[in-house]
Design a protein around this motif. Structure first.
Motif, short mmCIF file in Angstrom:
data_model
loop_
_atom_site.label_atom_id
_atom_site.label_comp_id
_atom_site.label_asym_id
_atom_site.label_seq_id
_atom_site.Cartn_x
_atom_site.Cartn_y
_atom_site.Cartn_z
N ILE A 227 -43.71 47.76 29.03
CA ILE A 227 -42.17 46.46 28.89
C ILE A 227 -41.95 45.83 27.76
CG2 ILE A 227 -41.63 44.58 30.54
CD1 ILE A 227 -42.52 45.17 33.18
N GLY A 228 -42.68 45.11 26.97
CA GLY A 228 -43.12 44.16 26.03
C GLY A 228 -42.39 45.26 24.82
N LEU A 229 -42.93 46.44 24.73
CA LEU A 229 -42.16 47.04 23.68
C LEU A 229 -40.79 48.10 24.01
CD1 LEU A 229 -44.99 49.09 22.73
CD2 LEU A 229 -43.66 47.09 21.36
N ASN A 230 -40.60 48.06 24.62
CA ASN A 230 -39.10 49.22 26.07
C ASN A 230 -37.98 47.71 25.42
OD1 ASN A 230 -40.43 51.15 26.56
ND2 ASN A 230 -40.84 50.66 28.91
N ASN A 231 -38.90 46.76 26.01
CA ASN A 231 -37.48 45.41 25.10
C ASN A 231 -37.34 45.28 24.02
OD1 ASN A 231 -36.56 42.33 24.82
ND2 ASN A 231 -37.21 42.59 27.46
N LEU A 232 -38.22 45.10 23.33
CA LEU A 232 -37.80 45.05 21.73
C LEU A 232 -36.96 46.01 21.52
CD1 LEU A 232 -38.48 43.84 19.43
CD2 LEU A 232 -40.64 45.30 19.06
N LYS A 233 -37.26 47.68 21.43
CA LYS A 233 -36.81 48.92 20.94
C LYS A 233 -34.86 48.49 21.35
CE LYS A 233 -39.86 51.87 21.01
NZ LYS A 233 -41.24 52.77 21.64
N ARG A 234 -34.39 48.25 23.04
CA ARG A 234 -33.06 48.19 23.28
C ARG A 234 -32.52 47.22 22.54
NH1 ARG A 234 -28.90 51.10 24.98
NH2 ARG A 234 -27.96 49.87 26.04
N ARG A 235 -33.74 46.05 22.69
CA ARG A 235 -32.42 44.41 21.66
C ARG A 235 -32.13 45.23 20.58
NH1 ARG A 235 -35.22 39.74 21.14
NH2 ARG A 235 -37.92 40.82 21.76
N LEU A 236 -33.32 45.95 19.82
CA LEU A 236 -33.12 46.24 18.60
C LEU A 236 -31.79 47.64 18.03
CD1 LEU A 236 -36.23 47.20 17.08
CD2 LEU A 236 -34.98 45.40 16.85
N LEU A 238 -29.12 47.23 20.26
CA LEU A 238 -27.89 46.66 20.59
C LEU A 238 -27.69 45.81 19.72
CD1 LEU A 238 -29.17 45.34 23.87
CD2 LEU A 238 -27.47 47.00 23.59
N VAL A 239 -28.49 45.45 19.04
CA VAL A 239 -28.39 44.27 17.71
C VAL A 239 -28.03 44.96 16.67
CG1 VAL A 239 -28.33 42.06 16.40
CG2 VAL A 239 -28.77 42.52 18.66
N TYR A 240 -29.25 45.61 16.29
CA TYR A 240 -29.15 46.13 15.07
C TYR A 240 -29.26 48.39 14.85
CZ TYR A 240 -30.91 42.35 13.22
OH TYR A 240 -30.98 40.23 13.25
N PRO A 241 -28.59 48.63 15.85
CA PRO A 241 -28.25 50.39 16.34
C PRO A 241 -28.46 51.06 15.54
CG PRO A 241 -25.75 49.27 16.20
CD PRO A 241 -26.70 47.70 16.13
N LYS A 258 -44.34 48.43 12.49
CA LYS A 258 -44.07 48.31 11.47
C LYS A 258 -42.59 47.91 11.64
CE LYS A 258 -42.93 48.68 6.42
NZ LYS A 258 -44.03 49.16 4.59
N LEU A 259 -41.60 47.79 11.40
CA LEU A 259 -40.28 47.11 11.50
C LEU A 259 -39.75 46.61 10.28
CD1 LEU A 259 -38.48 46.68 13.83
CD2 LEU A 259 -39.16 44.37 14.45
N ASN A 260 -38.55 47.84 10.21
CA ASN A 260 -37.90 46.97 8.88
C ASN A 260 -37.02 47.21 9.66
OD1 ASN A 260 -39.38 47.27 7.27
ND2 ASN A 260 -39.82 50.11 6.80
N ILE A 261 -35.71 46.06 9.25
CA ILE A 261 -34.36 45.83 9.94
C ILE A 261 -33.76 46.16 8.59
CG2 ILE A 261 -32.59 44.12 10.55
CD1 ILE A 261 -35.24 44.08 12.27
N THR A 262 -32.15 46.11 8.23
CA THR A 262 -31.08 45.74 7.47
C THR A 262 -30.05 44.72 7.92
OG1 THR A 262 -31.73 47.74 5.96
CG2 THR A 262 -30.04 47.24 5.36
N LEU A 263 -29.44 44.26 6.97
CA LEU A 263 -29.32 42.92 7.95
C LEU A 263 -27.50 42.88 6.65
CD1 LEU A 263 -31.36 39.52 7.29
CD2 LEU A 263 -31.22 40.95 9.63
#
Length: 263
Positions: A227-236, A238-241, A258-263
């Motif tokens: 559930i935790g990782l599925n939660n994280l993936k879905r939030r990503l 929604l917010v950083y598609p 490893k998680l990379n995000i471009t703001l």
């Protein structure tokens, strides 16, 4: 929701129907009074269809705007629900540990309660916000690590390297905690000795990179994507598609995320 949309469609069809009746009536009048004046009749037809086109375009615009609004509201509601799922089992486990620790070591139990209280406050109040400062999120992770150091009686090699080369960024709250929690849950929790958790956070050029590595007992390998990782993936999503990349790698005794995000 479907009933509302169908009601609007029905009203739109009725409106077009009424306009058509008016048009037919006017055509009859025009033919009776100005039969043979083709130029005026053509102008009238063009004017009518312009009105119809504007009416249809206006209705479509309102429908599209309504659908986008509904999707945004649905996404916000889903995001709030996902945030509320972060960490409840961690706090539940910590309270159980505290219950058994109160009689054995009251002073240590008090320290854990204060640390846990700070974490719960952040999770509840800051977790509701759309964004928080990256430095605040880092402090939250550091408190989590300190809490686990106090909790375990064994030696753990924990390294948290932070490189924030630009100004403090704003990011979605409770973003990295699931990856950190999994490192302890699937690694440290089941290892009697030589457990380690190595974390590296790099923030520069409007990009944030979070990398975490831990070892684990292969005989008790239960590294399931729950559930935790599925939660994280879905939030990503929604917010950083289109501005994130989440990568996992694994060997016989090592797990890395490893998680990379471009703001």
């Amino acid at each position: 929701m479907k009933l509302k949309i169908s009601d609007k469609k029905r009203k739109f069809i009725n409106r077009i129907y009424k306009l058509t009746l008016v048009f037919i009536g006017l055509v009859i009048v025009v033919f009776n009074d100005t039969f043979g004046k083709l130029e005026g009749f053509v102008e009238f037809i063009v004017f009518y269809f312009i009105i119809v086109f504007i009416t249809i375009a206006h209705w479509l615009f309102k429908q599209i705007k309504s659908i986008i609004k509904l999707k945004n509201e649905k996404a916000k509601t889903e995001l709030m629900h996902l945030k509320s799922q972060v960490n409840p089992h961690f706090f539940f486990n910590m309270l159980n540990n505290l219950y058994g620790l109160v009689d054995k070591d009251a002073k240590k139990a008090q320290e854990l309660i204060l640390q846990l209280s700070d974490m719960m406050r952040y999770s509840i109040y800051e977790g509701e916000k759309e964004t928080v400062l990256l430095s605040e999120e880092v402090t939250y992770l550091e408190n989590y690590i300190e809490l686990h150091k106090m909790r375990y009686l064994k030696t753990i090699d924990i390294q948290f390297n932070i490189e924030m080369k630009d100004n403090d960024y704003e990011i979605m709250p409770l973003l990295f905690i699931i990856l950190l929690e999994n490192a302890f849950k699937h690694g440290v929790e089941n290892l009697r000795k030589n457990a380690y958790v190595h974390i590296h956070l790099l923030a520069q050029n409007n990009k944030v990179s979070f990398e975490i590595e831990n070892n684990f007992d292969s005989s008790e390998d239960k590294h399931e994507k729950g559930i935790g990782l599925n939660n994280l993936k879905r939030r990503l999503e929604l917010v950083y598609p289109k501005n994130h990349k989440l990568i996992f790698s694994k060997t016989d005794t090592m797990y890395k995320a490893k998680l990379n995000i471009t703001l």
